[in-house]
Design a protein around this motif. Structure first.
Motif, mmCIF file in Angstrom:
data_model
loop_
_atom_site.group_PDB
_atom_site.id
_atom_site.type_symbol
_atom_site.label_atom_id
_atom_site.label_comp_id
_atom_site.label_asym_id
_atom_site.label_seq_id
_atom_site.Cartn_x
_atom_site.Cartn_y
_atom_site.Cartn_z
ATOM 1 N N GLN A 31 -5.160 -15.162 5.702
ATOM 2 C CA GLN A 31 -4.419 -13.957 5.297
ATOM 3 C C GLN A 31 -5.375 -12.813 4.986
ATOM 4 O O GLN A 31 -5.084 -11.641 5.295
ATOM 5 C CB GLN A 31 -3.548 -14.278 4.068
ATOM 6 C CG GLN A 31 -2.437 -15.282 4.392
ATOM 7 C CD GLN A 31 -1.495 -15.495 3.220
ATOM 8 O OE1 GLN A 31 -1.273 -14.570 2.441
ATOM 9 N NE2 GLN A 31 -0.947 -16.687 3.135
ATOM 10 N N LEU A 32 -6.543 -13.159 4.370
ATOM 11 C CA LEU A 32 -7.510 -12.100 4.056
ATOM 12 C C LEU A 32 -8.085 -11.533 5.356
ATOM 13 O O LEU A 32 -8.348 -10.329 5.444
ATOM 14 C CB LEU A 32 -8.635 -12.676 3.183
ATOM 15 C CG LEU A 32 -9.628 -11.650 2.597
ATOM 16 C CD1 LEU A 32 -8.885 -10.638 1.712
ATOM 17 C CD2 LEU A 32 -10.718 -12.354 1.794
ATOM 18 N N ASN A 33 -8.228 -12.341 6.372
ATOM 19 C CA ASN A 33 -8.750 -11.883 7.664
ATOM 20 C C ASN A 33 -7.746 -10.933 8.325
ATOM 21 O O ASN A 33 -8.133 -9.913 8.912
ATOM 22 C CB ASN A 33 -9.027 -13.090 8.565
ATOM 23 C CG ASN A 33 -9.768 -12.689 9.839
ATOM 24 O OD1 ASN A 33 -10.789 -12.011 9.755
ATOM 25 N ND2 ASN A 33 -9.234 -13.082 10.987
ATOM 26 N N ASN A 88 -8.875 -2.185 8.828
ATOM 27 C CA ASN A 88 -9.879 -1.682 9.752
ATOM 28 C C ASN A 88 -9.284 -0.570 10.605
ATOM 29 O O ASN A 88 -9.956 0.400 10.943
ATOM 30 C CB ASN A 88 -10.394 -2.825 10.631
ATOM 31 C CG ASN A 88 -11.558 -2.396 11.506
ATOM 32 O OD1 ASN A 88 -12.372 -1.568 11.085
ATOM 33 N ND2 ASN A 88 -11.636 -2.921 12.700
ATOM 34 N N LYS A 89 -7.982 -0.734 10.950
ATOM 35 C CA LYS A 89 -7.282 0.309 11.714
ATOM 36 C C LYS A 89 -6.928 1.481 10.808
ATOM 37 O O LYS A 89 -7.036 2.643 11.207
ATOM 38 C CB LYS A 89 -5.996 -0.265 12.341
ATOM 39 C CG LYS A 89 -6.272 -1.342 13.391
ATOM 40 C CD LYS A 89 -4.972 -1.939 13.915
ATOM 41 C CE LYS A 89 -5.233 -3.038 14.956
ATOM 42 N NZ LYS A 89 -3.972 -3.657 15.441
ATOM 43 N N LEU A 90 -6.512 1.196 9.580
ATOM 44 C CA LEU A 90 -6.084 2.261 8.658
ATOM 45 C C LEU A 90 -7.239 3.192 8.306
ATOM 46 O O LEU A 90 -7.038 4.390 8.094
ATOM 47 C CB LEU A 90 -5.512 1.651 7.363
ATOM 48 C CG LEU A 90 -4.091 1.085 7.456
ATOM 49 C CD1 LEU A 90 -3.733 0.353 6.171
ATOM 50 C CD2 LEU A 90 -3.079 2.208 7.734
ATOM 51 N N LYS A 91 -8.461 2.691 8.190
ATOM 52 C CA LYS A 91 -9.590 3.539 7.763
ATOM 53 C C LYS A 91 -9.889 4.616 8.803
ATOM 54 O O LYS A 91 -10.493 5.631 8.507
ATOM 55 C CB LYS A 91 -10.844 2.708 7.495
ATOM 56 C CG LYS A 91 -11.497 2.096 8.728
ATOM 57 C CD LYS A 91 -12.729 1.334 8.313
ATOM 58 C CE LYS A 91 -13.364 0.627 9.542
ATOM 59 N NZ LYS A 91 -13.770 1.525 10.577
ATOM 60 N N ASP A 92 -9.386 4.370 10.082
ATOM 61 C CA ASP A 92 -9.613 5.384 11.102
ATOM 62 C C ASP A 92 -8.656 6.551 10.954
ATOM 63 O O ASP A 92 -8.965 7.651 11.418
ATOM 64 C CB ASP A 92 -9.456 4.765 12.503
ATOM 65 C CG ASP A 92 -10.544 3.728 12.779
ATOM 66 O OD1 ASP A 92 -11.640 3.858 12.178
ATOM 67 O OD2 ASP A 92 -10.319 2.802 13.578
ATOM 68 N N ALA A 108 -12.521 2.853 1.463
ATOM 69 C CA ALA A 108 -13.042 2.138 0.280
ATOM 70 C C ALA A 108 -12.350 0.801 0.117
ATOM 71 O O ALA A 108 -12.997 -0.218 -0.210
ATOM 72 C CB ALA A 108 -12.858 2.994 -0.970
ATOM 73 N N LEU A 109 -11.034 0.762 0.377
ATOM 74 C CA LEU A 109 -10.302 -0.502 0.248
ATOM 75 C C LEU A 109 -10.764 -1.485 1.311
ATOM 76 O O LEU A 109 -10.885 -2.689 1.061
ATOM 77 C CB LEU A 109 -8.797 -0.227 0.404
ATOM 78 C CG LEU A 109 -8.129 0.487 -0.802
ATOM 79 C CD1 LEU A 109 -6.690 0.868 -0.447
ATOM 80 C CD2 LEU A 109 -8.161 -0.401 -2.030
ATOM 81 N N PHE A 110 -11.071 -0.976 2.501
ATOM 82 C CA PHE A 110 -11.567 -1.835 3.561
ATOM 83 C C PHE A 110 -12.894 -2.491 3.164
ATOM 84 O O PHE A 110 -13.116 -3.684 3.374
ATOM 85 C CB PHE A 110 -11.727 -1.010 4.865
ATOM 86 C CG PHE A 110 -12.358 -1.781 5.975
ATOM 87 C CD1 PHE A 110 -11.654 -2.757 6.675
ATOM 88 C CD2 PHE A 110 -13.691 -1.543 6.337
ATOM 89 C CE1 PHE A 110 -12.248 -3.465 7.696
ATOM 90 C CE2 PHE A 110 -14.284 -2.258 7.354
ATOM 91 C CZ PHE A 110 -13.560 -3.222 8.044
ATOM 92 N N THR A 114 -14.790 -9.006 -0.649
ATOM 93 C CA THR A 114 -14.014 -10.142 -1.139
ATOM 94 C C THR A 114 -14.069 -11.287 -0.139
ATOM 95 O O THR A 114 -14.165 -12.469 -0.523
ATOM 96 C CB THR A 114 -12.554 -9.724 -1.366
ATOM 97 O OG1 THR A 114 -12.529 -8.654 -2.324
ATOM 98 C CG2 THR A 114 -11.724 -10.880 -1.883
ATOM 99 N N GLN A 115 -14.015 -10.946 1.145
ATOM 100 C CA GLN A 115 -14.078 -11.984 2.172
ATOM 101 C C GLN A 115 -15.413 -12.737 2.115
ATOM 102 O O GLN A 115 -15.456 -13.965 2.221
ATOM 103 C CB GLN A 115 -13.876 -11.362 3.561
ATOM 104 C CG GLN A 115 -13.732 -12.420 4.645
ATOM 105 C CD GLN A 115 -13.521 -11.787 6.024
ATOM 106 O OE1 GLN A 115 -14.027 -10.684 6.293
ATOM 107 N NE2 GLN A 115 -12.763 -12.455 6.877
ATOM 108 N N ILE A 116 -16.508 -11.972 1.924
ATOM 109 C CA ILE A 116 -17.844 -12.607 1.821
ATOM 110 C C ILE A 116 -17.898 -13.534 0.610
ATOM 111 O O ILE A 116 -18.386 -14.667 0.678
ATOM 112 C CB ILE A 116 -18.937 -11.520 1.737
ATOM 113 C CG1 ILE A 116 -19.006 -10.739 3.062
ATOM 114 C CG2 ILE A 116 -20.299 -12.139 1.397
ATOM 115 C CD1 ILE A 116 -19.857 -9.494 3.001
#
Length: 550
Positions: A243-245, A252-256, A263-265, A271-273
């Motif tokens: 789900q985190l992926n 990743n799409k929203l930051k564009d 910043a949230l991306f 968090t994933q790391i």
């Protein structure tokens, strides 16, 4: 030497200030004139207790003060011992206050009566006819023998060694008592010490051990929960990582299209790391975690030993148990060290005994060498003093004990008359005879050691004129070595003095006071003539007095 005497408000004395010189000083006066008052006042500065009935005016302070010249006395060690200022001209003062309290001073420093008395004994010796008991005292008799034998340094060496010997005896007794008590405790303390040593827990980390026990005793539960955690993280459909992926792809799409989502991306990436690292750690723990019944048993056993020792020794930490272990070690080692200490003290005692025996032997030899001469000199002196048949027998016998001044037992025996038997001095002589013996002894001593000023108080009582003349000659000879005072009623003795003082009463209105005056040559002639013939002085009495003075 007594150089000055000052008395104020004591008995019949209002105020008296008199100076004395070296030599033979005579004090005369009628019965009741107050000679005893002088001695009473003098005794106060020598440390005697106050008789408050002797204070003339109880509303005023009474003062008795003496000045002593100490240049011929080796008294510096005494002053150092009592932390007093040494002065060649030392002033001793006694004050009796109207409140009834008394104070004592040496060179203006307050002192106790004990210190005053200790110094007084070295400065002046007041000798009355009834004060002859010291003749029968061992210490005084040895003083006579040792003065003639010149054993001063040898005796000091003996006394120092004897003090060491007694101190080592005390140490030995103390060590033996400790050893006896230690033996009782040794087995028990050794058992406790061994128990702690064998437990091998003193270097353990209790917290680590307790953590290890908790982990080993809950292996199945921990593995189950770790497995469940892995499933939560890695489930293909609903796992947190899946789900985190997906969340990462969307942002990743929203930051564009929205800079606010950048910043949230980045935070999602972080968090994933972290989540991947957590997953790796869980996997690692699951791989290394396995049941180990043997280690669990050993850990549980160690914890039990620790808790048992904590309870037995009433401690709560390994550090406290370490302290208990160190104390037990000291107690156990102490018994072993006691053996070595006992051997060391025993060796010291053997050396002390060898040295004491050697010194005692030398002391005995020196003392025996002077006994015959002392007996002969006493016989000659006592013959002159009216005791021609007196025979002394001085016996020095060895004993096995170390006494206060050697290994000798001394006996002064006297046969006062022909046909009599040898008896101890206090049984074989009358009071008058003892006084003459004491005079003879003091005379002999004065030639061999530095004696304090001596004051004879009517030592001539009951003595005939011929014998009194010899007594006076002896006291006169003594005054070559020391300051001598004598209070006398006999003109033969009074005439031999170097200095002559008279005690007399004087009336002032309704008050009677005691005075002390030094007589010049004419006054002295009058005084001795009066002693010879009474108040009515005749020319014959004067001529007789002049003959005595010449």
């Amino acid at each position: 030497m007594l150089a000055q005497l000052y008395i104020k408000n004591y008995a019949l004395i209002d105020e008296l200030d008199v100076n004395f010189d070296q030599g033979f000083t005579i004090i005369t006066g009628e019965t009741g004139a107050g000679k005893s008052i002088l001695l009473g006042g003098l005794s106060l500065v020598l440390g005697k207790r106050v008789d408050f009935s002797n204070i003339k005016d109880s509303s005023k302070k009474s003062i008795i003060e003496c000045t002593f010249s100490l240049k011929d006395y080796d008294l510096t060690p005494f002053f150092d011992c009592y932390d007093l200022e040494y002065e060649p001209e030392t002033i001793i003062r006694r004050e009796v206050l109207p409140s009834g309290k008394s104070r004592a001073f040496i060179n203006d420093s307050p002192v106790t009566l004990a210190v005053l008395e200790a110094l007084g004994q070295q400065l002046i010796d007041i000798h009355a006819q009834h004060e002859t008991l010291s003749l029968a005292d061992d210490a005084f008799q040895f003083q006579i023998i040792d003065a003639l034998a010149q054993t001063h340094d040898l005796l000091n060496n003996y006394k120092d060694t004897l003090a060491d010997y007694k101190e080592n005896q005390k140490k030995l007794e103390s060590l033996q008592n400790q050893q006896q008590q230690s033996k009782k405790d040794y087995d028990y303390n050794s058992f406790l010490l061994q128990e702690i040593e064998e437990a091998q827990v003193l270097n353990l980390d209790l917290k680590t051990l307790e953590s290890q026990y908790e982990t080993l005793s809950n292996v199945d539960y921990i593995q189950s929960e770790l497995q469940f955690a892995q499933q939560i993280l890695s489930h293909e459909d609903v796992g947190v990582s899946t789900q985190l992926n997906e969340l990462k792809q969307r942002f990743n799409k929203l930051k564009d299209v929205s800079s606010e989502c950048t910043a949230l991306f980045e935070r999602i990436l972080s968090t994933q790391i972290e989540l991947e690292d957590i997953f790796t750690e869980i996997e690692h723990h699951q791989n290394i975690l396995e049941a180990n019944p043997q280690l669990l048993f050993e850990t549980e056993n160690q914890l039990k030993k620790i808790n048992d020792l904590f309870g037995k020794h009433n401690v709560q930490t390994i550090e406290e148990l370490n302290f208990v272990f160190e104390e037990l070690s000291k107690k156990v080692k102490h018994l072993t060290s006691l053996d070595a200490q006992l051997e060391s003290v025993n060796n010291l005692l053997l050396k002390n005994i060898k040295k004491l025996n050697k010194i005692s032997s030398t002391l005995s030899a020196k003392r025996n060498c002077v006994l015959i001469d002392l007996q002969d000199e006493l016989h000659l002196l006592l013959a002159d003093l009216g005791m021609p048949n007196a025979v002394f027998k001085i016996e020095l016998q060895p004993c096995s004990d170390f006494l206060f001044n050697g290994k000798d037992v001394l006996k002064f025996l006297l046969k006062a008359n022909k046909g009599g038997q040898f008896l101890p001095l206090n049984k074989g002589a009358s009071g008058g005879e003892l006084s003459r013996i004491m005079l003879a002894v003091k005379y002999i001593l004065s030639k061999h050691q530095q004696l304090p000023t001596i004051m004879f108080d009517e030592i001539d009582t009951g003595v005939s004129g011929e014998i009194s003349n010899k007594m006076a000659s002896i006291m006169k000879d003594m005054s070559q070595y020391m300051q001598v005072f004598t209070i006398t009623h006999l003109p033969q003795i009074a005439a031999k003095g170097t200095h002559h003082f008279k005690v007399f009463k004087q009336d002032f209105g309704t008050t009677t006071t005691t005075q002390l005056a030094k007589l010049n040559s004419d006054e002295r002639l009058e005084e001795i003539a009066q002693m010879l013939g009474g108040k009515e002085i005749t020319e014959t009495a004067k001529q007789h007095a002049q003959q005595l003075l010449n």
